[in-house]
Each structure stands twice: as structure tokens, then as C-alpha cells.
Write an enzyme that holds these catalytic residues in place. Structure first.
Site, PDB file in Angstrom:
ATOM      1  N   SER A  69      29.355 -61.780 -33.658  1.00 54.89           N
ATOM      2  CA  SER A  69      30.018 -61.965 -32.591  1.00 54.89           C
ATOM      3  C   SER A  69      29.143 -62.380 -31.370  1.00 54.89           C
ATOM      4  O   SER A  69      29.483 -62.816 -30.277  1.00 54.89           O
ATOM      5  CB  SER A  69      30.647 -60.584 -32.067  1.00 54.89           C
ATOM      6  OG  SER A  69      31.746 -60.565 -32.816  1.00 54.89           O
ATOM      7  N   LYS A  72      29.987 -65.317 -29.717  1.00 55.01           N
ATOM      8  CA  LYS A  72      31.207 -65.547 -28.775  1.00 55.01           C
ATOM      9  C   LYS A  72      30.691 -65.548 -27.300  1.00 55.01           C
ATOM     10  O   LYS A  72      31.389 -66.391 -26.530  1.00 55.01           O
ATOM     11  CB  LYS A  72      31.960 -64.296 -28.771  1.00 55.01           C
ATOM     12  CG  LYS A  72      32.779 -63.979 -30.129  1.00 55.01           C
ATOM     13  CD  LYS A  72      33.426 -62.733 -30.327  1.00 55.01           C
ATOM     14  CE  LYS A  72      34.029 -62.864 -31.701  1.00 55.01           C
ATOM     15  NZ  LYS A  72      34.517 -61.478 -32.308  1.00 55.01           N
ATOM     16  N   TYR A 194      36.121 -70.282 -36.830  1.00 54.80           N
ATOM     17  CA  TYR A 194      35.742 -69.159 -36.515  1.00 54.80           C
ATOM     18  C   TYR A 194      34.907 -68.373 -37.414  1.00 54.80           C
ATOM     19  O   TYR A 194      33.906 -67.914 -37.110  1.00 54.80           O
ATOM     20  CB  TYR A 194      37.141 -68.224 -36.298  1.00 54.80           C
ATOM     21  CG  TYR A 194      36.650 -66.827 -35.979  1.00 54.80           C
ATOM     22  CD1 TYR A 194      36.280 -66.633 -34.663  1.00 54.80           C
ATOM     23  CD2 TYR A 194      36.952 -65.740 -36.656  1.00 54.80           C
ATOM     24  CE1 TYR A 194      35.767 -65.431 -34.280  1.00 54.80           C
ATOM     25  CE2 TYR A 194      36.517 -64.491 -36.130  1.00 54.80           C
ATOM     26  CZ  TYR A 194      36.056 -64.142 -34.966  1.00 54.80           C
ATOM     27  OH  TYR A 194      35.720 -63.060 -34.716  1.00 54.80           O
ATOM     28  N   TYR A 245      31.458 -54.213 -27.382  1.00 58.06           N
ATOM     29  CA  TYR A 245      32.718 -53.569 -28.074  1.00 58.06           C
ATOM     30  C   TYR A 245      33.319 -52.494 -27.229  1.00 58.06           C
ATOM     31  O   TYR A 245      33.243 -52.823 -25.694  1.00 58.06           O
ATOM     32  CB  TYR A 245      32.490 -53.188 -29.441  1.00 58.06           C
ATOM     33  CG  TYR A 245      31.633 -54.120 -30.410  1.00 58.06           C
ATOM     34  CD1 TYR A 245      32.531 -55.382 -30.868  1.00 58.06           C
ATOM     35  CD2 TYR A 245      30.488 -54.249 -30.838  1.00 58.06           C
ATOM     36  CE1 TYR A 245      31.905 -56.231 -31.474  1.00 58.06           C
ATOM     37  CE2 TYR A 245      30.010 -55.026 -31.645  1.00 58.06           C
ATOM     38  CZ  TYR A 245      30.717 -55.933 -32.097  1.00 58.06           C
ATOM     39  OH  TYR A 245      30.177 -57.042 -33.152  1.00 58.06           O
ATOM     40  N   VAL A 263      28.303 -57.708 -35.134  1.00 58.39           N
ATOM     41  CA  VAL A 263      28.103 -56.729 -36.449  1.00 58.39           C
ATOM     42  C   VAL A 263      26.818 -57.097 -37.542  1.00 58.39           C
ATOM     43  O   VAL A 263      26.902 -56.342 -38.513  1.00 58.39           O
ATOM     44  CB  VAL A 263      29.581 -56.504 -37.262  1.00 58.39           C
ATOM     45  CG1 VAL A 263      30.547 -55.974 -36.109  1.00 58.39           C
ATOM     46  CG2 VAL A 263      30.015 -58.023 -37.960  1.00 58.39           C
TER      47      VAL A 263
HETATM   48  N1  GLU Z   1      33.245 -62.226 -38.053  1.00 62.26           N
HETATM   49  C1  GLU Z   1      33.560 -60.865 -37.390  1.00 62.26           C
HETATM   50  C2  GLU Z   1      35.107 -60.623 -37.307  1.00 62.26           C
HETATM   51  O1  GLU Z   1      35.609 -61.607 -36.988  1.00 62.26           O
HETATM   52  C3  GLU Z   1      32.913 -60.621 -36.055  1.00 62.26           C
HETATM   53  C4  GLU Z   1      32.870 -59.303 -35.817  1.00 62.26           C
HETATM   54  C5  GLU Z   1      31.781 -59.038 -34.939  1.00 62.26           C
HETATM   55  O2  GLU Z   1      30.598 -59.427 -34.961  1.00 62.26           O
HETATM   56  O3  GLU Z   1      32.260 -58.308 -33.808  1.00 62.26           O
HETATM   57  O4  GLU Z   1      35.298 -59.643 -37.994  1.00 62.26           O
END
Ligand code: GLU
Length: 309
Positions: A69, A72, A194, A245, A263
Site C-alpha cells: 500500500s 497508494k 492493482y 490504516y 502490509v
Molecule cells: N495488496 C494489498 C491488498 O489490497 C495491500 C494491502 C496493504 O498494504 O494495505 O490487500
């Protein structure tokens, strides 16, 4: 990439690494993506990049890891640079107070995700970037390669496949938003983009350098402009309020910097005008943030006094 001999930041990093090594308890690796579950929680690396590209590091700071993430933050910046304010018609910018992969808020908010950093919001941003460029994940990879100076930075197809095989929840989010007309790309194509984006492997050095535009108020490594000063502030603000988060309040309290975690155990953080950081250690707390990573950033702002507050 220029690698400088130790100046002010190097002793700080060495001190942090020693402090972290002495701490018991590292959390647990993400296990909902099988390819990440085997990660060694004793690994720890940290890098600091100055706006001129000078980079310092300690521990496993050159070891590539799964960015997840963290990407993002970069897709948000790239999409904002292409689409501007119109992006906010598709996604909000308020903390969600819910887990990153939650479905519940989406229905009563009519398919408009709370922010770009929960999975629903990230899917919308990737959809916009894909519509604008024809290749969202390729655009992201090219940007990270250019900003880090690492031409080898690449996807990990095994991680992408592992995620696709366990991606029912992300698929549910995407189809649900498509039903509200908030996703334009065919959902299977969007999910492929994604998962590939999340699978990008990069090191702490790569990511600290790649995030440099956020410390340089929107200016890329080559001196060109990605974002206006105001847009760079906006990305940093969303990182501060939503980037870790549903623990963003605690992260702001402890660290006091815009940050984005993943994560895979990585976290990037920004001291606007001064430096960017990336820390990695795969053991996560219950909210999904790296235990040693948050502790290390907490130590960094305490030892240096650098924070946005
Ligand atoms: N690829 C992970 C998902 O979509 C990303 C999660 C993350 O790092 O928050 O669940």
C-alpha cells in the site's frame, strides 16, 4: 543516486538501529497474502534521503521488499498531477475509522470511498490513472524507477498472483463501486493493475528517494514539476490523516509526520522541505503497520526534533 558518507543523519540512523535491535517483539507478517507470510520479522532497514538526493541508510536499507500500500501515495500523486481537483469527485479525503479493506461504509456513502488509501479508494485512484494513461501500473513503475534511479525496480509476479488468488474482497469492493458507476475499467483488468501495483518491490533507499518530490514541494528528481506546491501539501495532508490504516491518529501522535504504510512492513514518511524516510521490518501490529517501523520513526522524530508539529 548519490550515496554520501555519514553526515548528520547517519549517527541518528545507527542509534535507531541499535535501539530497535534491543527491543523485544516485532509483530507478525501479513498472512492473508500467502506470499508475504514467510517474511523474516528480524529484518530491519531504514533510509533517509535529503532533497538533493543524498541518501543515508542502516541495516537492510538496500533490500527490496513488497511495497504494497505504500504505492497508494504514489498513484495518488500521479493521478492528481494528471486530473487535478476532478479526482475528488470519485474519492473522499476523510479518515475512515474502518479497516483498510472494509466494505461497510461504501454502501451508505453511495460507492464513493472515504479516502485514497483504503483499498476501495486506491482501486478508484488506480482506475482513474489507468483511464488517463492506459497503463496504471506501468506508469507507476516508470515513475518509481526514474525518481529512485533504480532501473531494476520491478513487479514481483509471484506476489501479484498470490494476491489475485486471494483477492475476493478487493474484487467485491471493485464490483460494488462499478455498480455505482465509480469504476470505468473492466473489473478484472482493474484488479490485475492493482495487484501488480501492490507487488512492486523496492528498497528503503529506492522509496526514500522516490518520495523526494513530497519533501521538495512537488518537484521531481530531475527538477521538473509533478505537483504544484499546494497539491504536494494535499498529498502530505492525506498521508498524515489517512496513511497508516485506522491508526493514523496514533501515528500522528507518536511520529508527527505524513506517512504511508504497507502490509509488506514498509512505511514512508515525509519531513516537508527537509527529508524523506523509509523504514522496513515485516512484523505488523494488529492494524497492519510495521511494529519496528513505527518505533523507528518515533525514535527519529524524538532524536532529531524534526516533525510537522
Ligand atoms: N495488496 C494489498 C491488498 O489490497 C495491500 C494491502 C496493504 O498494504 O494495505 O490487500
Amino acid at each position: 543516486m548519490s550515496t554520501a558518507v555519514a553526515l548528520a543523519f547517519q549517527p541518528v540512523l545507527d542509534q535507531i538501529a541499535a535501539d530497535i535491535a534491543a527491543r523485544p517483539g516485532r509483530g507478525r507478517p501479513a498472512d492473508y497474502i500467502p506470499a508475504l507470510a514467510e517474511a523474516d520479522t528480524s529484518r530491519f532497514g531504514m533510509a533517509v534521503a535529503e532533497p538533493d538526493g543524498t541518501v543515508y541508510g542502516v541495516g537492510d536499507w538496500r533490500q527490496p521488499f513488497s511495497t504494497q500500500s505504500i504505492t497508494k501515495a504514489f498513484t495518488l500523486a500521479l493521478t492528481l498531477s494528471l486530473e487535478g481537483e476532478a479526482l475528488w469527485e470519485h474519492v473522499g479525503r476523510e479518515p475512515s475509522g474502518n479497516p483498510f479493506n472494509s466494505l461497510v461504509q461504501l454502501e451508505y456513502e453511495n460507492g464513493i470511498p472515504r479516502n485514497p488509501f483504503i483499498n476501495a479508494g486506491a482501486l478508484v485512484v488506480t482506475d482513474r490513472l489507468h483511464a488517463l494513461t492506459g497503463d496504471a501500473s506501468g506508469t507507476l513503475r516508470a515513475f518509481l524507477r526514474a525518481e529512485s534511479g533504480n532501473a531494476d525496480l520491478d513487479f514481483d509476479h509471484a506476489v501479484a498472483a498470490s494476491e489475485a488468488a486471494h483477492g475476493d474482497r478487493n474484487a467485491a469492493l471493485a464490483y460494488f463501486m462499478a455498480s455505482y458507476g465509480n469504476i470505468g475499467t473492466p473489473v478484472p483488468e482493474l484488479l490485475e493493475q492493482y495487484f501488480r501495483q501492490c507487488s512492486l518491490e523496492a528498497s528503503c533507499a529506492d522509496l526514500a528517494l522516490a518520495a523526494g518530490f513530497l519533501a521538495r514541494h512537488g518537484i521531481r528528481a530531475d527538477g521538473s514539476s509533478l505537483l504544484t506546491r499546494s497539491e504536494a501539501k494535499q498529498v502530505n495532508a492525506v498521508m498524515l490523516t489517512c496513511g497508516t490504516y485506522d491508526a493514523a491518529g496514533d501515528f500522528a501522535y507518536r511520529v508527527g509526520l505524513p506517512g504511508k504504510s504497507g502490509v509488506g512492513g514498509g512505511i514512508i514518511a515525509v519531513v516537508p522541505g527537509r527529508c524523506t524516510l523509509c523504514v522496513w521490518s515485516p512484523g505488523l501490529d494488529q492494524r497492519g503497520n510495521s511494529v519496528a517501523g513505527v518505533a523507528a520513526l518515533d525514535r527519529f522524530t524524538t532524536l532529531t526534533g524534526l516533525s510537522v508539529f
